[in-house]
Design an enzyme around this catalytic site. Structure first.
Site, PDB file in Angstrom:
ATOM      1  N   GLU A 285       0.630  -1.399  -0.359  1.00 39.79           N
ATOM      2  CA  GLU A 285      -0.214  -0.108  -0.065  1.00 39.79           C
ATOM      3  C   GLU A 285       0.728   1.300  -0.341  1.00 39.79           C
ATOM      4  O   GLU A 285       0.381   2.121   0.274  1.00 39.79           O
ATOM      5  CB  GLU A 285      -0.588   0.081   1.234  1.00 39.79           C
ATOM      6  CG  GLU A 285      -0.467   0.020   2.720  1.00 39.79           C
ATOM      7  CD  GLU A 285       0.182  -1.063   3.349  1.00 39.79           C
ATOM      8  OE1 GLU A 285      -0.088  -2.530   2.286  1.00 39.79           O
ATOM      9  OE2 GLU A 285       0.281  -1.198   4.445  1.00 39.79           O
ATOM     10  N   HIS A 309      -8.063  -3.718  -1.042  1.00 39.96           N
ATOM     11  CA  HIS A 309      -7.056  -4.061   0.269  1.00 39.96           C
ATOM     12  C   HIS A 309      -6.469  -2.793   0.879  1.00 39.96           C
ATOM     13  O   HIS A 309      -6.180  -1.674   1.555  1.00 39.96           O
ATOM     14  CB  HIS A 309      -7.304  -5.589   0.367  1.00 39.96           C
ATOM     15  CG  HIS A 309      -6.155  -5.243   0.900  1.00 39.96           C
ATOM     16  ND1 HIS A 309      -6.717  -5.818   2.863  1.00 39.96           N
ATOM     17  CD2 HIS A 309      -4.789  -4.873   1.678  1.00 39.96           C
ATOM     18  CE1 HIS A 309      -6.139  -6.441   4.168  1.00 39.96           C
ATOM     19  NE2 HIS A 309      -4.656  -5.401   2.836  1.00 39.96           N
ATOM     20  N   GLU A 310      -5.224  -2.586  -0.791  1.00 37.23           N
ATOM     21  CA  GLU A 310      -3.803  -2.249  -0.812  1.00 37.23           C
ATOM     22  C   GLU A 310      -5.084  -0.281  -0.439  1.00 37.23           C
ATOM     23  O   GLU A 310      -4.430   0.256  -0.241  1.00 37.23           O
ATOM     24  CB  GLU A 310      -3.754  -1.871  -2.305  1.00 37.23           C
ATOM     25  CG  GLU A 310      -2.792  -2.996  -2.070  1.00 37.23           C
ATOM     26  CD  GLU A 310      -2.403  -4.250  -0.829  1.00 37.23           C
ATOM     27  OE1 GLU A 310      -2.004  -3.490   0.110  1.00 37.23           O
ATOM     28  OE2 GLU A 310      -2.340  -5.596  -0.824  1.00 37.23           O
ATOM     29  N   HIS A 313      -6.158   0.158   2.492  1.00 37.82           N
ATOM     30  CA  HIS A 313      -4.694   1.451   3.401  1.00 37.82           C
ATOM     31  C   HIS A 313      -4.478   2.560   3.502  1.00 37.82           C
ATOM     32  O   HIS A 313      -4.416   3.122   4.452  1.00 37.82           O
ATOM     33  CB  HIS A 313      -4.211   0.886   2.784  1.00 37.82           C
ATOM     34  CG  HIS A 313      -3.432  -1.005   3.535  1.00 37.82           C
ATOM     35  ND1 HIS A 313      -3.133  -1.184   5.357  1.00 37.82           N
ATOM     36  CD2 HIS A 313      -3.145  -1.734   3.109  1.00 37.82           C
ATOM     37  CE1 HIS A 313      -3.842  -2.301   5.414  1.00 37.82           C
ATOM     38  NE2 HIS A 313      -3.149  -2.746   4.152  1.00 37.82           N
ATOM     39  N   GLU A 332      -3.886  -4.052   9.654  1.00 36.52           N
ATOM     40  CA  GLU A 332      -4.211  -5.670   8.588  1.00 36.52           C
ATOM     41  C   GLU A 332      -5.943  -5.778   8.525  1.00 36.52           C
ATOM     42  O   GLU A 332      -6.733  -5.993   7.699  1.00 36.52           O
ATOM     43  CB  GLU A 332      -3.643  -6.638   8.823  1.00 36.52           C
ATOM     44  CG  GLU A 332      -2.187  -6.399   8.313  1.00 36.52           C
ATOM     45  CD  GLU A 332      -1.920  -5.409   6.156  1.00 36.52           C
ATOM     46  OE1 GLU A 332      -2.851  -5.542   5.547  1.00 36.52           O
ATOM     47  OE2 GLU A 332      -0.864  -5.132   6.452  1.00 36.52           O
ATOM     48  N   ASP A 387       8.945  -9.895  10.151  1.00 33.96           N
ATOM     49  CA  ASP A 387       8.247 -10.612   8.420  1.00 33.96           C
ATOM     50  C   ASP A 387       7.906 -12.221   9.250  1.00 33.96           C
ATOM     51  O   ASP A 387       7.444 -13.421   8.335  1.00 33.96           O
ATOM     52  CB  ASP A 387       9.111 -10.997   7.592  1.00 33.96           C
ATOM     53  CG  ASP A 387       9.487  -9.829   6.747  1.00 33.96           C
ATOM     54  OD1 ASP A 387       8.370  -9.035   7.263  1.00 33.96           O
ATOM     55  OD2 ASP A 387      10.728  -9.547   6.300  1.00 33.96           O
ATOM     56  N   TYR A 395      -5.145 -10.320   9.920  1.00 35.71           N
ATOM     57  CA  TYR A 395      -5.679  -9.987   8.696  1.00 35.71           C
ATOM     58  C   TYR A 395      -7.549 -10.342   9.233  1.00 35.71           C
ATOM     59  O   TYR A 395      -8.482  -9.255   9.233  1.00 35.71           O
ATOM     60  CB  TYR A 395      -5.790 -10.629   7.819  1.00 35.71           C
ATOM     61  CG  TYR A 395      -4.201 -10.139   6.930  1.00 35.71           C
ATOM     62  CD1 TYR A 395      -3.771  -8.602   6.088  1.00 35.71           C
ATOM     63  CD2 TYR A 395      -3.163 -10.023   7.473  1.00 35.71           C
ATOM     64  CE1 TYR A 395      -2.952  -8.362   5.194  1.00 35.71           C
ATOM     65  CE2 TYR A 395      -2.121  -9.743   6.861  1.00 35.71           C
ATOM     66  CZ  TYR A 395      -2.059  -8.906   6.446  1.00 35.71           C
ATOM     67  OH  TYR A 395      -0.704  -8.038   5.417  1.00 35.71           O
TER      68      TYR A 395
HETATM   69 ZN   LIG Z   1      -2.337  -4.971   4.007  1.00 36.62          ZN
END
Ligand SMILES: [Zn+2]
Length: 615
Positions: A285, A309-310, A313, A332, A387, A395
Site C-alpha cells: 500500500e 485492500h491496498e 490502507h 491489517e 516478517d 488480517y
Molecule cells: Zn494489508
C-alpha cells in the site's frame, strides 16, 4: 515532550491534539522520545551495474530532549561514507559516529554524536547489492527482457537497508527525493508521480503528508503508463500495461465507494504500479502508488479485491498507523474489513460474502497448525522478526472482530464511528490501548450493554475465534458444496460439475472441499474436464497444485515447475514448496526447481522458501 510533538503535528495539519501514548518498538534501535525525524531529503543515483543506490539522506530533526546530542538510526548493510551536522544557516560540521555489529534480524544501529541539538544531519552512503529491501533484476527477469528493473519493499523493517532512518512506524516524516537513473527508464516513488514526466533520467519527488518509514518506496524500470480515471493510472511494463489498465478500470469507483463510507481520500492520486511477477507480496500500500503483483490480473476482475485492500490502507494503515508490529491488526484487520465493504459496494453482497466465507474457512484451517500465542490479535514480538509471524490472524481475525462489533452495534452506529476514528487519529501512529480508549468513549459509552469487556478480551487476548462470532454465509456456496459432495461421493462426474460460470471464489470453495488426500483418478478427471493444471489464475493455481501434490498426481509437475519459476509471490509459491517438502521425492523435485528459480526470487521469497525446504 509528547505534547511538543503533538503540537507540531497539530500546527502543520490543523488537527486537534489527540491522546496517543508512546510504547517502545521492539524492532527499532531509534529513540524517538529523545529526537524524532520529521523530514527526509534524498539525493540518490540508481546504478544497475553495481546494483547500488548511492547519495545522501538529509534528516530534519525534532529534538524532544533539547539537552540530548545523540541520534540513533536503523541501518542494515548500509556503507556509511560520512556524516555532517547542518546548521540552520547551512554551515556544516563533520560528526563522529559508530555502527554496531550487524544483528541478523535488526541490522546495525548507527550512533551519531551530534555534539549539540543540530537541526539537520546529512549522511552520505551507499547500499549493498544484497539490500534486503531492494530487488535488482536483470533484463531477462522482466516481461520485455530489454531493460533492468529495480523495486523496493520496505515493510516490515527493510527501509533501513536502503535509507538510514528511524525505521519504526511510530515516527512519521515528510520527504523529498531527487533521483537520477539511466535514461529510458522511469522512476516511480510513493510520492507525487508525474505521469507525463519525460524519460530523461532525472526525477524529483515530494511527499507532503507525513508517512512512516515502511511506506517509503521506489521502483525503476521500463514502465509505461495508462490513465484510468481523473486521479488514477496504471504503471506497468509495456506488454502488461493495457491488460492491467483494463483489469483495474474500476479503481475510481472503489475510491468513491470508500470515500462515501469513510470520508475524503487524502492522498490526491491513487496509481497502481504492476511489478514483475517476482514481487514477493500481493500488493503493498505505498501511498499514492500501490505496488501490485501481476498475478491478480485474472482477466475477469475476480481478484481485484486486492486493489480494494491496498486502497483501504489509505485510511487504515497509511492514515491511522499501528505504532509497532505488535498491533498489526490495527492496520491489517481494519483494512481487511474496509476491503470487504468496498467489494460489497462495488461488486455486490454476494461477491463480498463469498470472500468472507473463504477467508473464515482458511483462517480456521491455518489456526489448527498454530500455537495459542500466535493466534492472539495483540502479540509480543520482542526479538522476533516481524516478517516471520505473518499469518492470517491480524488480517482475518482482526476484520472478523470488527464485523462482530458491526453486528452488535449495527451499521447505523458502527459506520459513523469508524469514519470518526479515521478522522480523529489521522496522521498518527497508535496502539491497541489507544483504539480501546477511543472505542469505549465513542461507541461503547454511547450504546452501553451491547458488548462486554469479556467479549473484547476474547477477541484481542484469547486464541481462536470466539464462539459468539457472527458466522458468514454465502448462498452461492451451498450449490458448490452440493456439487463437491456429489463429485466426491462418485455421484457426479467431473465434467458434469456446474462450474462453467463459476467465479474464482466458487472454485476456491470447491478446491477447499477436496479431501486431505484426493485420489489420482479424481484429480485426473477434474483436470481433464476443467484444465486446472496450467491455469492463469494464481489463486486457483496454488490451491490446485497443493492438492495435486497431496494426491500424488505427478503429471502436474512440469506446470508446477513453470509456475513457481515464473512467480515469486510468497503466498502462491511457499505452500507448494511446503507440501512438496513432505515427501523425499517431492523435496528433491522442489530443490531442483528452486535452484533454477532462486536468481529470479526476491530476497524475502528466497528466505521463506529456504525455510520451507529446510535449506
Ligand atoms: Zn494489508
Amino acid at each position: 515532550m509528547k505534547e511538543a510533538c503533538l503540537l507540531l503535528v497539530a500546527f502543520v495539519f490543523g488537527l486537534a491534539a489527540v491522546d496517543v501514548r508512546a510504547e517502545p518498538d521492539p524492532h527499532s534501535y531509534a529513540e524517538p522520545d529523545i529526537v524524532a525525524v520529521r523530514a527526509l531529503d534524498l539525493e540518490l543515483d540508481v546504478d544497475f551495474a553495481r546494483q547500488q543506490l548511492s547519495g545522501t539522506a538529509m534528516l530534519t530533526l525534532d529534538w524532544r530532549d533539547p539537552l540530548a546530542h545523540s541520534l540513533v538510526l536503523d541501518t542494515r548493510d548500509l556503507a556509511i561514507e560520512s556524516i555532517q551536522g547542518v546548521a540552520a544557516d547551512g554551515t556544516t560540521v563533520d560528526l563522529a559516529y559508530t555502527q554496531d555489529p550487524r544483528d541478523p534480524i535488526f541490522g546495525s544501529a548507527l550512533r551519531i554524536d551530534t555534539k549539540t541539538a543540530v537541526p539537520n544531519v546529512r549522511i552520505r552512503y551507499h547500499t549493498s547489492p544484497q539490500a534486503s529491501g531492494l530487488q535488482w533484476m536483470t533484463p531477462a527477469q522482466t516481461a520485455s527482457g530489454k531493460q533492468p528493473f529495480m523495486f523496493s519493499q520496505s515493510q516490515a523493517i527493510h527501509a533501513r537497508s536502503w535509507v538510514p532512518l528511524q525505521d519504526t512506524p511510530s515516527v512519521r516524516f515528510t520527504y523529498t527525493a531527487h533521483v537520477t537513473a539511466p535514461k529510458a527508464l522511469r522512476v516511480v516513488m510513493s510520492a507525487d508521480n508525474d505521469i507525463a514526466h519525460a524519460l530523461d533520467g532525472d526525477y524529483r519527488f515530494r511527499m507532503q503528508q507525513p508517512i512512516p518509514s515502511y511506506l517509503l518506496a521506489i521502483s525503476v524500470g521500463e514502465l509505461d503508463v495508462r490513465s484510468t480515471g481523473p486521479r488514477t493510472a496504471v504503471f506497468a511494463e509495456p506488454s502488461v500495461v493495457a491488460k492491467a489498465a483494463k483489469e483495474f478500470e474500476d479503481t475510481e469507483a472503489m475510491i468513491a465507494a470508500a470515500e462515501k463510507l469513510y470520508g475524503a481520500y487524502r492522498w490526491e492520486r491513487y496509481d497502481i504500479l504492476v511489478l514483475p511477477a517476482s514481487f514477493p507480496f500481493g500488493g503493498m500500500e505505498n501511498p499514492r502508488v500501490t505496488f501490485a503483483t501481476p498475478t491478480v490480473i485474472a482477466g475477469d476482475k475476480s481478484l481485484v479485491g486486492l486493489i480494494a485492500h491496498e486502497l483501504a490502507h489509505s485510511w487504515s494503515g497509511n492514515l491511522v498507523t499501528n505504532a509497532n508490529a505488535q498491533h498489526m491488526w490495527l492496520n491489517e484487520g481494519f483494512t481487511s474489513y474496509v476491503e470487504n465493504r468496498i467489494v460489497e459496494a462495488v461488486y455486490g453482497k454476494q461477491e463480498a460474502d463469498m470472500q468472507l466465507v473463504v477467508s473464515a474457512q482458511e483462517l480456521h484451517t491455518e489456526m489448527q497448525g498454530m500455537k495459542a500465542r500466535e493466534q492472539l490479535l495483540v502479540t509480543n514480538l520482542e526479538g522476533i522478526d516481524p516478517d516471520e509471524g505473518l499469518s492470517g490472524v491480524p488480517y482475518d481475525k482482526g476484520s472478523w472482530f470488527l464485523r462482530f462489533l458491526e453486528s452488535r452495534y449495527g451499521r447505523d452506529a458502527f459506520d459513523p464511528f469508524l469514519r470518526a476514528y479515521f478522522d480523529h487519529f489521522a496522521f498518527h501512529s497508535i496502539t491497541t490501548p489507544d483504539f480501546l480508549r477511543y472505542y469505549s468513549e465513542n461507541l461503547e459509552g454511547k450504546f452501553p450493554g451491547k458488548v462486554s469487556s469479556a467479549d473484547i478480551d476474547a477477541w484481542l487476548h484469547q486464541p481462536g475465534i470466539p464462539s459468539f462470532a457472527p458466522i458468514p454465509h454465502s448462498a452461492r456456496f451451498d450449490a458448490v458444496d452440493k456439487a463437491a459432495a456429489d463429485f466426491l461421493a462418485g455421484k457426479l462426474a467431473a465434467r458434469k460439475l456446474p462450474a462453467r460460470h463459476w467465479v474464482t471464489y466458487e472454485w476456491l470453495r470447491f478446491l477447499n472441499a477436496l479431501p486431505e488426500k484426493p485420489s489420482i483418478a479424481q484429480m485426473q478427471a477434474l483436470d481433464k474436464a476443467w484444465k486446472l493444471t496450467g491455469t492463469g489464475n494464481g489463486e486457483i493455481a496454488f490451491r490446485w497444485y497443493v492438492a495435486t501434490v497431496r494426491a500424488g498426481y505427478t503429471q502436474a509437475r512440469p506446470e508446477i515447475a513453470a509456475f513457481i519459476e515464473r512467480i515469486g509471490r510468497r503466498k502462491l509459491v511457499v505452500p507448494i514448496y511446503s507440501e512438496l517438502a513432505k515427501s523425499e521425492d517431492g523435496k528433491a523435485f522442489a530443490i531442483a526447481v528452486y535452484k533454477k528459480a532462486k536468481p529470479g526470487y526476491h530476497p524475502m521469497t528466497q528466505a521463506s522458501v529456504e525455510k520451507a525446504l529446510g535449506l
